[in-house]
Scaffold this motif. Structure first.
Motif, PDB file in Angstrom:
ATOM      1  N   THR A   1       0.753  -1.291  -0.073  1.00 38.83           N
ATOM      2  CA  THR A   1       0.201  -0.032  -0.126  1.00 38.83           C
ATOM      3  C   THR A   1       0.864   1.298   0.057  1.00 38.83           C
ATOM      4  O   THR A   1       2.002   1.133   0.504  1.00 38.83           O
ATOM      5  CB  THR A   1      -0.917   0.034   1.283  1.00 38.83           C
ATOM      6  OG1 THR A   1      -1.586   1.302   1.256  1.00 38.83           O
ATOM      7  CG2 THR A   1      -0.204  -0.086   2.452  1.00 38.83           C
TER       8      THR A   1
ATOM      9  N   GLU B   1      -2.002   6.470   8.763  1.00 39.08           N
ATOM     10  CA  GLU B   1      -3.244   6.773   7.417  1.00 39.08           C
ATOM     11  C   GLU B   1      -4.100   5.566   7.437  1.00 39.08           C
ATOM     12  O   GLU B   1      -5.019   5.714   7.287  1.00 39.08           O
ATOM     13  CB  GLU B   1      -2.545   6.939   5.999  1.00 39.08           C
ATOM     14  CG  GLU B   1      -1.889   8.402   5.972  1.00 39.08           C
ATOM     15  CD  GLU B   1      -0.679   8.748   4.933  1.00 39.08           C
ATOM     16  OE1 GLU B   1      -0.529   9.720   4.492  1.00 39.08           O
ATOM     17  OE2 GLU B   1      -0.553   7.369   4.056  1.00 39.08           O
ATOM     18  N   ILE B   2      -3.370   4.343   7.438  1.00 36.53           N
ATOM     19  CA  ILE B   2      -4.326   3.212   7.404  1.00 36.53           C
ATOM     20  C   ILE B   2      -5.262   2.993   8.718  1.00 36.53           C
ATOM     21  O   ILE B   2      -6.500   3.012   8.567  1.00 36.53           O
ATOM     22  CB  ILE B   2      -3.473   1.702   7.487  1.00 36.53           C
ATOM     23  CG1 ILE B   2      -2.947   1.654   6.175  1.00 36.53           C
ATOM     24  CG2 ILE B   2      -4.241   0.633   7.550  1.00 36.53           C
ATOM     25  CD1 ILE B   2      -1.668   0.461   6.074  1.00 36.53           C
TER      26      ILE B   2
ATOM     27  N   TYR C   1      -8.972  -6.343   3.505  1.00 38.02           N
ATOM     28  CA  TYR C   1     -10.475  -5.592   4.016  1.00 38.02           C
ATOM     29  C   TYR C   1     -11.495  -5.665   3.065  1.00 38.02           C
ATOM     30  O   TYR C   1     -12.771  -5.568   3.565  1.00 38.02           O
ATOM     31  CB  TYR C   1      -9.882  -4.083   4.060  1.00 38.02           C
ATOM     32  CG  TYR C   1      -8.636  -3.851   5.048  1.00 38.02           C
ATOM     33  CD1 TYR C   1      -8.618  -4.540   5.857  1.00 38.02           C
ATOM     34  CD2 TYR C   1      -8.021  -2.455   4.657  1.00 38.02           C
ATOM     35  CE1 TYR C   1      -7.470  -4.307   6.842  1.00 38.02           C
ATOM     36  CE2 TYR C   1      -6.993  -2.065   5.709  1.00 38.02           C
ATOM     37  CZ  TYR C   1      -6.606  -3.119   6.740  1.00 38.02           C
ATOM     38  OH  TYR C   1      -5.776  -2.728   7.563  1.00 38.02           O
TER      39      TYR C   1
ATOM     40  N   THR D   1       0.675  -3.673   4.211  1.00 34.30           N
ATOM     41  CA  THR D   1       1.286  -2.612   4.659  1.00 34.30           C
ATOM     42  C   THR D   1       3.142  -2.568   4.717  1.00 34.30           C
ATOM     43  O   THR D   1       3.384  -3.582   4.358  1.00 34.30           O
ATOM     44  CB  THR D   1       0.792  -2.580   6.307  1.00 34.30           C
ATOM     45  OG1 THR D   1       1.756  -3.511   6.723  1.00 34.30           O
ATOM     46  CG2 THR D   1      -0.392  -2.775   6.654  1.00 34.30           C
TER      47      THR D   1
ATOM     48  N   GLU E   1      -8.087   5.802   8.271  1.00 31.08           N
ATOM     49  CA  GLU E   1      -8.928   5.366   7.249  1.00 31.08           C
ATOM     50  C   GLU E   1      -9.948   4.380   7.939  1.00 31.08           C
ATOM     51  O   GLU E   1     -11.265   4.588   7.435  1.00 31.08           O
ATOM     52  CB  GLU E   1      -8.329   4.754   6.126  1.00 31.08           C
ATOM     53  CG  GLU E   1      -9.337   4.546   4.774  1.00 31.08           C
ATOM     54  CD  GLU E   1      -8.498   4.159   3.611  1.00 31.08           C
ATOM     55  OE1 GLU E   1      -8.281   4.921   2.736  1.00 31.08           O
ATOM     56  OE2 GLU E   1      -8.616   2.684   3.508  1.00 31.08           O
ATOM     57  N   LEU E   2      -9.422   3.514   8.382  1.00 31.57           N
ATOM     58  CA  LEU E   2     -10.155   2.167   9.000  1.00 31.57           C
ATOM     59  C   LEU E   2     -11.192   3.018  10.061  1.00 31.57           C
ATOM     60  O   LEU E   2     -12.283   2.268  10.287  1.00 31.57           O
ATOM     61  CB  LEU E   2      -9.392   1.238   9.674  1.00 31.57           C
ATOM     62  CG  LEU E   2      -8.774   0.213   8.764  1.00 31.57           C
ATOM     63  CD1 LEU E   2      -7.928  -0.970   9.650  1.00 31.57           C
ATOM     64  CD2 LEU E   2      -9.708  -0.488   7.916  1.00 31.57           C
TER      65      LEU E   2
ATOM     66  N   ASP F   1       1.248   3.474   8.259  1.00 34.06           N
ATOM     67  CA  ASP F   1       0.240   2.744   9.246  1.00 34.06           C
ATOM     68  C   ASP F   1      -0.713   3.670   9.871  1.00 34.06           C
ATOM     69  O   ASP F   1      -1.781   3.244  10.197  1.00 34.06           O
ATOM     70  CB  ASP F   1       1.069   2.203  10.244  1.00 34.06           C
ATOM     71  CG  ASP F   1       2.149   0.740   9.907  1.00 34.06           C
ATOM     72  OD1 ASP F   1       1.602   0.425   8.576  1.00 34.06           O
ATOM     73  OD2 ASP F   1       2.684   0.340  10.495  1.00 34.06           O
TER      74      ASP F   1
ATOM     75  N   MET G   1      -3.929  -6.719   4.293  1.00 29.91           N
ATOM     76  CA  MET G   1      -4.956  -5.868   4.581  1.00 29.91           C
ATOM     77  C   MET G   1      -6.217  -6.553   3.666  1.00 29.91           C
ATOM     78  O   MET G   1      -6.532  -6.175   2.812  1.00 29.91           O
ATOM     79  CB  MET G   1      -4.492  -4.499   4.062  1.00 29.91           C
ATOM     80  CG  MET G   1      -3.424  -3.805   4.663  1.00 29.91           C
ATOM     81  SD  MET G   1      -2.852  -2.290   3.636  1.00 29.91           S
ATOM     82  CE  MET G   1      -4.458  -1.397   3.710  1.00 29.91           C
TER      83      MET G   1
ATOM     84  N   MET H   1      -0.021   3.852   1.699  1.00 34.26           N
ATOM     85  CA  MET H   1      -0.429   4.362   3.027  1.00 34.26           C
ATOM     86  C   MET H   1       0.623   4.246   3.951  1.00 34.26           C
ATOM     87  O   MET H   1       1.227   3.034   4.382  1.00 34.26           O
ATOM     88  CB  MET H   1      -1.687   4.058   3.557  1.00 34.26           C
ATOM     89  CG  MET H   1      -2.768   4.671   2.296  1.00 34.26           C
ATOM     90  SD  MET H   1      -4.399   4.588   3.156  1.00 34.26           S
ATOM     91  CE  MET H   1      -4.620   2.838   2.991  1.00 34.26           C
TER      92      MET H   1
END
Lengths: 223, 223
Positions: free
Chosen positions: B6, B12-13, B80, B72, B16-17, B10, B78, B8
């Motif tokens: 990604t 930023e992840i 998701y 990551t 976002e989550l 950590d 991830m 992003m």
């Protein structure tokens, strides 16, 4: 099995479906959009508020539990909440099953981002779910008996890509109240997953022949 | 497997989550509400328009295909968009799997109206899907190898009621790149469904030990 009859007439059921099915399709679209969206946080936060408002409006009047499987006045099942075929259930693709004169059943389905397991591939458990549904339906319709799955054995021949897929099932034998069934999923290159099922028809459930007789009586009494 | 990293960080992840997970939960709530609602047609029609507007806003910027399984920068997967555990996928309950020191994995889950098959009962295919996910994860984490399902055999001991359920899985043996796994679903009265899996670890996939080594190198180079 739940033999609760619906209060609705066939026309009322058709009218309701004509409004609820497009709504369910929009929710399917929403599930896909939430997985794939890359918009900014403020749009995501606004989206959640809007969805919560829709939920509140829909919950203004609702069934107390799950949808169940009520029957029409002509004694046809209404599995609209079913996780694989439910017309009201956005989790269901939904699978649309065609039954053929030779006793087989087929379905064409397109699986998108919501059915992913490994990257770009259908989740193995989703393949199992769709095959389980098809195995149950092929026995139910071709043999005229409702049934539950006793044992389901799924073999993964190779990865199943997301996208358009074909499913096929047929009954291969029986032994008392046990029915043996085969089903498979194919992509354009051929089979990717096969399943063997042992389906059990419970002793205390009315057979389709009985339902057919009751339907005929109902039709005659309405004349 | 897709080793795309990604873009992003950590942080930023996590950010976002913190916004996407509540949105996904609201969509789960919406799926349930659409199944169970008994409101009038005008409310259903307005609901659809509102949902379509939300979809348009979310699609303003989106990934071209499915979510995939990006990694990551610390090389954690991830998943998701995953149909069973995806934090962005409203089809997933989602299953939250706990891994234990003895190599077993467990999960507590509450299945509502969206997971129905026979009236009031969990769809047999949904049970298969959740067990398939758990079988894959228990091998992946306890044995340190990523794997695909080769064969999944599910036995339905008795109907599984909708509501709170417990899942458990453990690896029972191995033979080269094949791992044998057992899992089951239980309600308050005991097991309702059991599964045996033969999981295959593909020859060309990096082992977790390799990922651990790469993670340690990354951490060292960042110091």
């Amino acid at each position: 099995m739940d033999f609760r009859l619906t209060d609705m007439t066939d026309d009322e059921i058709a009218q309701e479906l004509s409004v609820v099915e497009p709504l369910t399709d929009s929710v399917r679209d929403l599930i896909d959009a939430v997985i794939r969206t890359e918009v900014d946080d403020d749009v995501l936060i606004a989206a959640r508020e809007q969805i919560d408002a829709v939920v509140t409006s829909l919950r203004g009047n609702q069934k107390p539990g799950s949808y169940g499987v009520p029957f029409t006045r002509k004694l046809h099942g209404m599995p609209y909440g079913n996780a694989a075929v439910g017309k009201r259930n956005a989790i269901a693709p939904p699978l649309r099953v065609e039954h053929h004169d030779d006793g087989s059943a087929t379905s064409e389905v397109v699986l998108g981002a919501a059915y992913e397991g490994p990257a770009g591939l259908v989740h193995g458990g989703i393949s199992a779910m769709l095959l389980d549904q098809l195995l149950g339906e092929v026995v139910s319709v071709s043999q005229g008996v409702p049934c539950f799955t006793g044992t389901l054995t799924v073999k993964y021949l190779r990865p199943t890509p997301l996208g358009p897929l074909s499913l096929r099932a047929e009954t291969t034998g029986s032994e008392g109240r046990k029915f043996f069934v085969h089903a498979e999923i194919s992509d354009a290159e051929g089979p990717t997953v096969t399943a063997e099922g042992i389906m059990i028809s419970p002793a205390n459930m009315p057979r389709h022949e009985e339902l057919k007789r009751l339907r005929a009586e109902l039709a005659a009494s309405a004349e």
